[in-house]
Write an enzyme that holds these catalytic residues in place. Sequence first.
Site, PDB file in Angstrom:
ATOM      1  CD1 TRP A   1      -3.344  -0.639   0.679  1.00  0.00           C
ATOM      2  CD2 TRP A   1      -2.109  -2.349   1.401  1.00  0.00           C
ATOM      3  NE1 TRP A   1      -4.140  -1.767   0.682  1.00  0.00           N
ATOM      4  CE2 TRP A   1      -3.413  -2.829   1.118  1.00  0.00           C
ATOM      5  CE3 TRP A   1      -1.166  -3.268   1.854  1.00  0.00           C
ATOM      6  CZ2 TRP A   1      -3.791  -4.163   1.298  1.00  0.00           C
ATOM      7  CZ3 TRP A   1      -1.538  -4.592   2.028  1.00  0.00           C
ATOM      8  CH2 TRP A   1      -2.838  -5.025   1.758  1.00  0.00           C
TER       9      TRP A   1
ATOM     10  CB  CYS B   1      -8.698  -5.091  -0.292  1.00  0.00           C
ATOM     11  SG  CYS B   1      -9.660  -3.761  -1.043  1.00  0.00           S
TER      12      CYS B   1
ATOM     13  CG  HIS C   1     -11.866  -4.435   3.114  1.00  0.00           C
ATOM     14  ND1 HIS C   1     -10.676  -4.675   2.449  1.00  0.00           N
ATOM     15  CD2 HIS C   1     -12.054  -5.498   3.926  1.00  0.00           C
ATOM     16  CE1 HIS C   1     -10.180  -5.833   2.853  1.00  0.00           C
ATOM     17  NE2 HIS C   1     -10.997  -6.356   3.752  1.00  0.00           N
TER      18      HIS C   1
ATOM     19  CG  ASP D   1     -10.822  -9.986   3.944  1.00  0.00           C
ATOM     20  OD1 ASP D   1     -10.017  -9.951   2.987  1.00  0.00           O
ATOM     21  OD2 ASP D   1     -11.179  -8.969   4.569  1.00  0.00           O
TER      22      ASP D   1
ATOM     23  CE1 TYR E   1      -8.522  -0.750  -0.267  1.00  0.00           C
ATOM     24  CE2 TYR E   1      -6.562  -0.123  -1.489  1.00  0.00           C
ATOM     25  CZ  TYR E   1      -7.295  -1.072  -0.809  1.00  0.00           C
ATOM     26  OH  TYR E   1      -6.815  -2.346  -0.671  1.00  0.00           O
TER      27      TYR E   1
END
Length: 609
Positions: free
Chosen positions: A227, A262, A321, A344, A504
């Site tokens: 990220w 993600c 997400h 996830d 984000y």
Amino acid sequence: MLKSRHGSNMSKHHTMFFNSDNLIVRRGQEFQVKVTFNRPYKPAKDKFALEFVIGSSPQFSKGTYIPVFPNKERQSSWEGRITNTSDNVVTMGITPQTSCIVGKYHMYVAIQTPFGIRRTRRDKSRDLYILFNPWASDDAVYLDDEREREECVLTEVGVIYHGAYDDVAERYWNYGQFNYGVLDACLYIMDRSQMPIANRGDPIKITRKASAMLNSRDDDGVMVGNWSGDYTYGVAPTSWTGSTDILLTYASTKLPVAYAQCWVYAAVFNTFLRCLGIPSRVVTNYYSAHDNNGNLKMDIILDDNGRIDRNRTRDSIWNYHCWNECFMSRPDLPPGFGGWQVVDATPQETSDGMYRCGPASVQAIKHGQICFPFDAPFVFAEVNSDVVFYSRRTDGSMEPVKVNRTHVGRMVLTKSTGEMSRRDITDQYKFPEGSPEERTVLEKAEEYGCKRERSDPSTADVDLVLPTLEVSLGEDFQFDLEFVNQSDEPRTVDAYLSGSVVYYTGVTTESMTVDSKKYMKYLVEQANLHFIASGKIRETGQIITSMKVVVLHNPKLIIEVGNIGGTSCVSITMVAKFEFTNPFSFSLEGVYVRMEGPAVMAPKVKYYR
């Protein structure tokens, strides 16, 4: 092996789309094989069996060695029957158990002779794959809706939603679960995780293990998360167009692939699940609360004057997400909690010592039953947390001045069944805000240890409204605040507006004025501008706050496909032309174009200086 893609085995088992050299079938459903002997078969005298083996040391007791007999009197856990005999050829129907191990089997023909049992030699052409079967009512992944099955098992191209809840953006993705080599790559992931072969018939165990294996944290899994905005040593997360490249690279190099965020984790996980036959879909939660230490609060701290204190505000709210839902029964839970389960693969929190999440029952999350495995409290907080604004006094004490109970989990979207449009499934995760059912659910969650903000500060009599803007990348824009006085008396407000570029994930980089020359140099990938306005009413001392995310829109890509002479027709080379308009006043340099077409064109990359 009757493995023609257009033959009855593959079409009846819904596996005709797989690009493979081997037979692929689903458990709990009969498939046929033909055995040719050197003379006609005499049922009264001749004894033979088909043997199916999986793993390195097959054992009957572990379900990794299964003999299948042609006669009714002698049957194992898999049923066998002769469906046809003609001269030397015997056609046999085999029905694998609905709970059998999913993976790659090898088949032998074994014959009883006066000198003991003789069997055929090992031959790769007799390898076959057995998958989960959402069409079989006894399978744990049975889904009783044909359109939903078509979408969540057989559809190869999807839409993943991102952006902001009032400015939704779409990203198309090629899942490519039937592409050559993808099934082997998915089975390699399970081998690499050292998952016991005997556990590979249980969708709960497989999805939990895969949720850990799809990220590279603690197990050298499939993808490295990044990220930071610096993707020098890999592919930027926004550049991927599909899962095939990622899975095939991992299987061939045996090293994690760089980089993912993600939606990439969710998209590749979706390919894995659909490939093995577990119905699945990618889901996006807007304003997803993150890392809030088991309480249901996201804390935003203001100083005495109502200005946001960025040093002390630690919790983050992701603009959106993405995670997955997969469909299965949950025999480990009370009745009613089967169906869609959240899994996830984005590494956020550890669960039983590894970075993974789920399967958590969507029904359990909706009803606040967060005592059930796995990781339900974490997912519950992602959609139900309160945003609490605290005023920090000069002596260091904190007082809650505003509680926003509706900001987090504002909307949950997935792709519609059979269409390229979106479907709002928020009601599957939560009851309407403020309803009696919602209150009951939150009370139930508190019984299981979730802590909420109890205080209810009085609402200020001035409303602060921030505009909804559609802004293209590189544009200057005007940002207006609107104050609405709900009281009968004049009000004076000291107000602060701070804007920052956010990933984000809600992590900020720099503040700036809203002039493209200023904000462009701070922009990170998937750039969003996040505004928080806060202020204090002089007459009453009340605090007013409002938040808004402004998504910067990238230029649209236009794709045209046709052959060189005009119309498209079979067996003639086609050309795909794409174009976009550069939104900036300067030339673009170092542009990578990635393009692929499921079953039409493998992923290709072109670089323009």
